[in-house]
Structures are given as C-alpha cells and as structure tokens.
Design an enzyme around this catalytic site. Structure first.
Site, PDB file in Angstrom:
ATOM      1  N   HIS A 191       0.845  -1.194   0.000  1.00  0.00           N
ATOM      2  CA  HIS A 191       0.000   0.000   0.000  1.00  0.00           C
ATOM      3  C   HIS A 191       0.878   1.241   0.000  1.00  0.00           C
ATOM      4  CE1 HIS A 191      -3.586   2.391   0.774  1.00  0.00           C
ATOM      5  NE2 HIS A 191      -2.757   3.156   1.469  1.00  0.00           N
ATOM      6  N   ASP A 230     -15.334   2.168   6.794  1.00  0.00           N
ATOM      7  CA  ASP A 230     -14.288   3.096   6.345  1.00  0.00           C
ATOM      8  C   ASP A 230     -14.785   3.913   5.159  1.00  0.00           C
ATOM      9  OD1 ASP A 230     -11.578   4.229   6.111  1.00  0.00           O
ATOM     10  OD2 ASP A 230     -11.669   3.206   4.182  1.00  0.00           O
ATOM     11  N   ARG A 278     -15.032  12.342   6.289  1.00  0.00           N
ATOM     12  CA  ARG A 278     -13.778  13.025   6.650  1.00  0.00           C
ATOM     13  C   ARG A 278     -13.336  13.966   5.537  1.00  0.00           C
ATOM     14  NH1 ARG A 278      -9.980   8.419   7.222  1.00  0.00           N
ATOM     15  NH2 ARG A 278      -8.427  10.039   7.507  1.00  0.00           N
ATOM     16  N   SER A 338      -7.884   3.587   8.673  1.00  0.00           N
ATOM     17  CA  SER A 338      -8.543   3.524   7.374  1.00  0.00           C
ATOM     18  C   SER A 338      -7.759   2.600   6.434  1.00  0.00           C
ATOM     19  CB  SER A 338      -8.632   4.949   6.811  1.00  0.00           C
ATOM     20  OG  SER A 338      -8.948   4.939   5.455  1.00  0.00           O
ATOM     21  N   LYS A 340      -8.774  -1.751   5.498  1.00  0.00           N
ATOM     22  CA  LYS A 340      -9.016  -2.263   4.151  1.00  0.00           C
ATOM     23  C   LYS A 340      -8.059  -3.420   3.828  1.00  0.00           C
ATOM     24  CE  LYS A 340      -8.906   1.983   2.769  1.00  0.00           C
ATOM     25  NZ  LYS A 340      -9.130   3.376   2.446  1.00  0.00           N
TER      26      LYS A 340
END
Ligand code: URA
Length: 434
Positions: free
Chosen positions: A82, A161, A168, A183, A187
């Site tokens: 990620h 999320d 947000r 967050s 995931k």
C-alpha cells in the site's frame, strides 16, 4: 450506550473502550448513527488523538464491518502493498507483476486518485477494456489461475471506512494519523492480507509532510499489524519530487511498460526493486533482501515481469494491443516541450504543484464523481540535483486545450527552483520500520 456519550468522552480526551468503539462503528455502518455525530466524533479524534490500542480496536471494528476475504485456500501467504499516495507513483503497475513473476501471487485492490495524488485504477483504466470491477469470485479465480489481480475495492469490504472516509473528506478530518492508519489497515485486513509492505510517502507531495509525521504513521500501522497478527514493514520514501518522470494516467502506464521492458527512470526502477524485495522477503520467497533483489532484477531483465503484466491485462479484459504498442494509448491533442529558462542546479521540483497541475489538466479529480482524461499530464525531465543548461527540456505538457496548456506552463515553471551551487539529489528512502 449512546453515541453522544462516546463523542463527549473523546472530546474530553478520555480513552474509549473496545465496546464503545465497536458500538460506534456498527452504528456508522448501519446508519443508526447519523453523519453529524460521526463527523463530530472524527473531529474529536483529529483534535485529541487515540492510543495505539484504541486505533487497533478501531481498525478491527472497521475491517469487520463488512465482508472479510479469506485467501488462505488460494495462496500460501497473502501479501499486499500500500502506498499512502503521491505524484507519479505507478509502483504497483511494475511491482505486482514483478513479484508474481518471482512466484509470489498477489491480489490487490487499489483506489482512484483524489486531489493531487494519483490512483492505480485510473491508470489501468487508460488501457481500453481493462476491467477494474471484478466480483469476489472473479478475484479469487484469477488469483488462483494466474497469481495476479489488480482491481478496485469490492463494495462489501470495510464499508464503515467507506462511509467515514467520505465524511472526513468534507469535514476537514482527513489529516489525523489514527484515522489514516485505521482507514488503510482496515481495508488491508478485510482484503485478507497477512503480510503488508507499506510505502509511506513523505514530503510536499504527500499526506505526511514531515519525517516525524511519516514515522508516527508508519509505527502506528506496523503496530496495528503486529497487534492483529499480521506482519508489516513500512518504507518511508521521498515525495518532494514526482517519482519517475511521468505524471498522468496513460503517461504513467507507458512509463511502467518501459520499466517492465528493462528501461524506465533510474529512481523509479530503484524504488520498484526495493519495494519488490521487501514483498518477496515478507512473502517468504527469499531469505534476505539481497537475494530477493537479485531475484527481482533477474525477472525484470528476462522479460518475465513484462509477460506477467501482459497476462494481467488480458485476464482483466484489456486490449493487449495497447500495451504491446503503448503509442496506441490515449494521446493528448496538444503536446509541448518546455525548455529550461536558465542554466543551473535544480533544487526543487515541487511534487504537489506538479500533481495539482496534472489535476488541472484533467488527469485527476477534485470530487470523487469527476471523470479523468487518461491522455493528459506532465513529463518531468529533470530531478533535484541535476545541472540543466538553458534550453534543455524541462517538462513536456500533454493537454486537451491550448488554454490548459498555457496555464500549466506558468505553474510548472514556478514549481522548479534553481541554484548556482551544486545541490545533492533527494534520497529515495529515508527509513525502514518493521
Ligand atoms: N488513504 C486511505 O485509505 N485512508 C486515509 O484516511 C488516507 C489515505
């Protein structure tokens, strides 16, 4: 339990229990807790923070708010990578086929670009026909069959999320380290990851502008992984200037293809080999980083990584003629080379300004529902530390109108700063946290 009491507790800087966090996240998911209470709570978290324990509980509650993928019947170890988002970051397009070519299967759910930072799905969709909306069954079948998937997030993964992130985004509560960490990690956990390489970007073109913030986010995410029985390593990498040269969807796909054929900008190649090596070690395909890197270098050089990328495009319905001959990919009607207005050492190539210029050209979106133009963007011809002569190519702008082109020209020239004195190149990586 009442949502208002949980908001008050966080407002008053008290630590929330696991039950309170689960109650709140469940209420957000079902809609029993309205948006105004969820937004007030997010602001209280932004202002007062959370402990690592609270953040882990929040992560798991969000991960478990929807479907949890179990990849254990499909792969021996589910790895994922990620990036916290940056400008010119097309790493996934190279690294995923590269590690798959090394025998490490990888199924990845990526996101779209938002604001100045690009998104993998937008890039892949510049290949005509490429399907980024695989079903769960298609995802699992493709992972089993070819060992490589690159698609969008399924609607059922971490829905809490999804709801919180949308709130947000419009309530000024994105830049909270516990909220970002939970967050991202929720995931990854919901998608079944057991081992994760986190590419935490730091610099003007990243969410985390300072090394201290990036370190804090990286430590929190690796702690969440450890507390939830996963393994993670975080690389703190530079995002003061774009990664590689291309910024913009089809332009970045072309650069990724060039890299998969053994070319590509030196910084981008080095970045990809480093990320791939960490993935191969976490995925137990190599004993150590040196062996992993040699394996990745070989698969890049012998064409296997490129072959995997082509197989991926074909498996997901993409027209391979566009990757076999990347000049067929969408091309902008106005292309202009911007020469250097002076001689000197480049001291800054402001990644945020360049990313925002690409967005203004149409490569990114200001709102989630906006469409992107796959053809437009910017190519950066020099890096911080380079000596450039007057008139040498500095940028190439790919635009869909003359007006957009001339606005971009001014902005890009201002994004580049100069000195008479030599200036050291920027490091690619600052730290590794595991
Ligand atoms: N990326 C995410 O997935 N979540 C955040 O909160 C920030 C960046």
């Amino acid at each position: 339990m009442r949502a208002v009491d949980i908001i008050i507790k966080k407002r008053d800087r008290l630590e929330l229990s696991e039950q309170e966090i689960r109650f709140f996240i469940q209420g957000v998911t079902t809609g029993d807790i309205p948006d105004y209470q969820a937004a007030a709570w997010a602001m209280a978290v932004l202002l007062n923070g959370m402990t690592a324990r609270e953040t882990t509980d929040l992560t798991l509650a969000m991960a478990e708010s929807g479907e949890m993928l179990d990849l254990s019947g499909v792969v021996d170890i589910a790895v994922d990578k990620h990036s916290t988002g940056g400008v010119g970051d097309k790493t996934t397009l190279v690294v995923e086929p590269l590690v798959a070519a090394c025998g490490l299967p990888v199924g990845k759910m990526s996101g779209r670009g938002l604001g100045f930072s690009g998104g993998t799905l937008d890039k892949m969709e510049s290949i005509p026909g490429y399907n980024t909306r695989l079903t769960r069954e298609q995802f699992l079948a493709q992972l089993r069959d070819i060992g490589l998937v690159l698609t969008g997030q399924s609607g059922d993964l971490a829905p809490a999320d999804g709801k919180l992130y949308a709130l947000r985004d419009v309530t000024g509560t994105v830049p909270s380290i516990p909220l970002i960490a939970s967050s991202i990690m929720s995931k990854k956990i919901a998608a079944g990851a057991q081992a994760i390489v986190l590419d935490v970007k730091v610099g003007v073109g990243a969410f985390m502008q300072t090394l201290d913030q990036a370190r804090e986010l990286a430590r929190l995410m690796t702690a969440i992984a450890a507390r939830s029985g996963r393994r993670a390593v975080a690389l703190l990498s530079d995002m003061n200037q774009p990664l590689g040269c291309a910024v913009g969807n089809a332009l970045e796909v072309r650069e990724a293809i060039e890299t998969l054929h053994g070319g590509g900008p030196a910084d981008f190649v080095e970045h990809c080999l480093t990320v791939a090596a960490h993935l191969l070690v976490l995925g137990r395909r190599a004993e150590g980083l040196d062996a992993a890197r040699r394996m990745a270098e070989q698969k890049l050089a012998d064409g296997s990584a490129w072959a995997m990328f082509r197989t991926l495009v074909q498996a997901q319905g993409g027209d391979v003629r566009f990757v076999d001959e990347p000049q067929r990919l969408p091309t902008a009607p106005f292309i202009e080379l911007i020469p250097a207005p002076r001689a000197g050492y480049v001291t800054a190539m402001d990644a945020r300004e360049i990313g925002e210029t690409a967005v203004t050209l149409g490569a990114g979106r200001a709102r989630k529902e906006d469409a992107v133009d796959p053809a437009v963007g910017v190519v950066v011809h020099h890096k911080v530390g380079d000596w450039v002569e007057t008139g040498q190519p500095l940028f190439t702008i790919h635009a869909n109108s003359r007006e957009a082109l001339s606005a971009a020209r001014q902005r890009l020239l201002a994004a580049c700063r100069w000195s008479e004195q030599p200036c050291p190149p920027l490091p690619l990586f600052y730290e590794v946290i595991d």
